[in-house]
Design a protein around this motif. Sequence first.
Motif, PDB file in Angstrom:
ATOM      1  N   MET A  93       0.843  -1.200   0.000  1.00  9.84           N
ATOM      2  CA  MET A  93       0.000   0.000   0.000  1.00  9.84           C
ATOM      3  C   MET A  93       0.882   1.255   0.000  1.00  9.84           C
ATOM      4  O   MET A  93       0.619   2.232  -0.693  1.00  9.84           O
ATOM      5  N   TRP A  94       1.957   1.216   0.780  1.00 10.15           N
ATOM      6  CA  TRP A  94       2.852   2.385   0.834  1.00 10.15           C
ATOM      7  C   TRP A  94       3.570   2.581  -0.503  1.00 10.15           C
ATOM      8  O   TRP A  94       3.674   3.707  -0.991  1.00 10.15           O
ATOM      9  N   SER A 120       1.601   4.062  -3.182  1.00 13.52           N
ATOM     10  CA  SER A 120       1.127   5.432  -2.916  1.00 13.52           C
ATOM     11  C   SER A 120       2.159   6.424  -3.456  1.00 13.52           C
ATOM     12  O   SER A 120       3.238   6.042  -3.918  1.00 13.52           O
ATOM     13  N   ASP A 121       1.839   7.705  -3.335  1.00 10.12           N
ATOM     14  CA  ASP A 121       2.744   8.733  -3.860  1.00 10.12           C
ATOM     15  C   ASP A 121       4.046   8.837  -3.072  1.00 10.12           C
ATOM     16  O   ASP A 121       4.954   9.569  -3.470  1.00 10.12           O
ATOM     17  N   ARG A 122       4.154   8.133  -1.953  1.00  4.67           N
ATOM     18  CA  ARG A 122       5.397   8.188  -1.160  1.00  4.67           C
ATOM     19  C   ARG A 122       6.608   7.754  -1.984  1.00  4.67           C
ATOM     20  O   ARG A 122       7.724   8.139  -1.682  1.00  4.67           O
ATOM     21  N   GLN A 157      -5.821   0.066   7.047  1.00  2.00           N
ATOM     22  CA  GLN A 157      -5.789   1.336   7.776  1.00  2.00           C
ATOM     23  C   GLN A 157      -5.048   2.403   6.961  1.00  2.00           C
ATOM     24  O   GLN A 157      -5.472   3.552   6.886  1.00  2.00           O
ATOM     25  N   PHE A 158      -3.944   2.014   6.335  1.00  2.00           N
ATOM     26  CA  PHE A 158      -3.208   2.980   5.500  1.00  2.00           C
ATOM     27  C   PHE A 158      -4.113   3.463   4.369  1.00  2.00           C
ATOM     28  O   PHE A 158      -4.240   4.656   4.120  1.00  2.00           O
ATOM     29  N   TYR A 159      -4.782   2.520   3.711  1.00  2.00           N
ATOM     30  CA  TYR A 159      -5.596   2.886   2.548  1.00  2.00           C
ATOM     31  C   TYR A 159      -6.739   3.819   2.944  1.00  2.00           C
ATOM     32  O   TYR A 159      -6.973   4.843   2.289  1.00  2.00           O
ATOM     33  N   ARG A 190      -7.020   7.136  -5.317  1.00  2.00           N
ATOM     34  CA  ARG A 190      -7.057   6.947  -6.770  1.00  2.00           C
ATOM     35  C   ARG A 190      -5.652   6.628  -7.284  1.00  2.00           C
ATOM     36  O   ARG A 190      -5.451   5.764  -8.133  1.00  2.00           O
ATOM     37  N   HIS A 191      -4.672   7.335  -6.740  1.00  2.00           N
ATOM     38  CA  HIS A 191      -3.289   7.101  -7.182  1.00  2.00           C
ATOM     39  C   HIS A 191      -2.849   5.669  -6.870  1.00  2.00           C
ATOM     40  O   HIS A 191      -2.128   5.048  -7.649  1.00  2.00           O
ATOM     41  N   ILE A 192      -3.267   5.178  -5.709  1.00  2.00           N
ATOM     42  CA  ILE A 192      -2.896   3.796  -5.349  1.00  2.00           C
ATOM     43  C   ILE A 192      -3.515   2.825  -6.361  1.00  2.00           C
ATOM     44  O   ILE A 192      -2.847   1.913  -6.862  1.00  2.00           O
TER      45      ILE A 192
END
Length: 716
Positions: A217-218, A221-223, A468-470, A479-481
């Motif tokens: 998930m991380w 993501s944009d991270r 929880q992250f999501y 949306r990015h994910i």
Amino acid sequence: MPKKTAVKSAASKAETVTIHDQKLQRGAGGELHQIAEGDTPILTTSQGGPVSDDQNTLRVGARGPALIDDFHFREKIFHFDHERIPERVVHARGYGAHGFFETYDSLAAYTRADLFQRPGEKTPVFVRFSTVAGNKGSADLARDVRGFAVKFYTQEGNWDLVGNNIPVFFIQDPIKFPDVVHAAKQEPDRAFPQAQTAHDNFWDFISLTPESMHMIMWIMSDRTIPRSFRFMEGFGVHTFRFVNAKDQSTFVKFHWKPKLGLQSVAWNEAVKINGADPDFHRRDLWQSIQSGNFPEWELCVQLFDQDFADSFDFDILDPTKIIPEEVLPVQPIGRLVLDRMPDNFFAETEQVAFMTQNVPPGIDFSNDPLLQGRNFSYLDTQLKRLGGPNFTHLPINAPKCPFHNFQQDGHMAMRNPVGRTNYQPNSRNEGPRESPLKGYRHFPAEEQGPKIRLRPESFADHYSQARQFYISQTPPEQRHIAMALTFELSKVEAVVIRERMVAHLMNIDETLATTVAQKLGFQSMPKPADAAMPTRQDLEPSPALSIAERGPQRFEGRKLGILITDGVDAKLLKGLSAAITKANAVFELIAPKVGGVTASDGSFIEAHHMIDGGPSVLFDAVAILSSTAAIDDLVKEATARDFVADAFQHCKYIGYDPSALPLMEKAGIADALDEGVLALPGEEGLSAFVTELGKLRVWGREPSVKLGKASPPIKG
Ligand code: HDE
């Protein structure tokens, strides 16, 4: 072709020529020699022998075979052939800087670590940021975890906090590290794709490794596409221990918080940045430090005791879990400032050797299995990479406090003991001695249990924190994910791997799973993956996990790209640049041709880029300052149209003066102007415009330019 065989000395043939103020001598073959004159040092071999000719090898006759007598040539090529050391197996591409860490308040109640005893104490540091999967020459904007490794040169030895910009990891046991790295890097038969996880091997491994779902998930993501190192968080990941002078232990998790806030780019933008400037992150750090805008982070800690550990929802030794900030606050304990670039990239950034086992008295390990595995691996890897046991003799790795021991010899020994005594105990009273009081004391944790290969049951929940992250992300971030997962899985050839991944997503969030499945063209949804433990639905969202929720609301440290043409309104340009500078941001000027433009008042304005070399992906926001006379030519430039269209689709703020409207039309955005496309106000309104830029992106625009309308839902 005439064959010349006459042998003359180089000097007898030399003719002096001047080329652009450079005085040179031309040899018989037309080659140019720079000859030492006056105080210029004479070129020598590494043995110190002066060199007469560095342009021609020693030969039998001018056109004959080379001679092995040519010790200068042999030494030069020998050295060149050995210039490379093995690149890091992971984190090969990195960039470093020097700086200092300043302690806020004494932490003596928790730790005896010398650097945390005195408020205001400054400790020198070296930091290396990196990507993980790509080779040394890969591009900066790969979707990847970033390394955030800090070496503190404390008064009681080096402390290396070797962290990442993501607080969890793929695996729970170090024995899986070679597998996850093999799977992520380029596939072994074809040696591609480079610096990308969008391929079968990676997702095959991941889809068979449920413990990695939180990390997935991380990384989706944009991270993993940060705007710059300056706008990234860092994490120690594992639970460590602080140990005070009374040998009492407190558990600690380390966090780095960037002073300028978090920021990432859009995926389509990242792809284009990699083409426009593969060194985007390096250049950003270099430019900001060289211009005196020193990046800064706060070191924060989450401190807790055994009771908290026992009552927390998850095992504090599990590196695939976080402790949400809302459950246990992060407290700032000091600041890190990077203020000096290395003098030599190789000597410092390449040769720096970080090791998790470098801890000073007062900082200790927990039983996190990954941390324990790392404590073996980092020393081992330095031996291979740096070629011997003496890598601490390199200035970048040497402590800056006094150090003494009886270690000696080995490859490239540069610190060589003198005298007769190289052991202890000795009866000559020579050499260093142990100090039970000052020396490192390991925390005497009581351990017992059978010798066994067994994962603790407390590590078995693989989906709850992923969920929880999501659910902590804003809708654009969610949306990015979904888009990232779709992109990555679209590159996977084996359909079964895609299905396995969607089955895992079903345990995280059904809407996410369905969105990805739709985009991948699934006709029906797979069953949720078998889970060792059901996903908890009661974990509250943690706003601290979202980048968008905590935007900086200021443009400080960011860059505005201003596209200008001949006839640009000189007053407007001056006003805009002043407003940007006042906000502690920077701007760069982009012009249709190399050199610059002539402004409305007749002055010549130098540009930083020609439009082809300065696409809008290199900037946080853009402004178009053209003129009625020049706009017709500008709209004909495909790169100018891309400049605007890309800025728009990457949801950036666009400021324009009225003459630029035809460009908006030609770029296809004139009908879609929204609150992020702003007619530039007069001089008095410009600082309000720059404040508006502090919102950074208009993510609300995205559905109209990216995902399009939702497809009809798939039936389960
Ligand atoms: Fe690393 N890691 N790692 N790692 N790691 C290396 O050491 C390793 C892990 C991290 O800028 C290597 O010098 C194992 C977690 C950074 O020089 C190597 C395991 C985290 C850097 C190694 C992990 C990291 C490395 C490769 C699982 C975040 C770059 C070259 C048990 C907390 C440091 C080298 C720099 C580098 C091993 C997992 C961060 C092979 C065995 C978790 C930032 O020793």
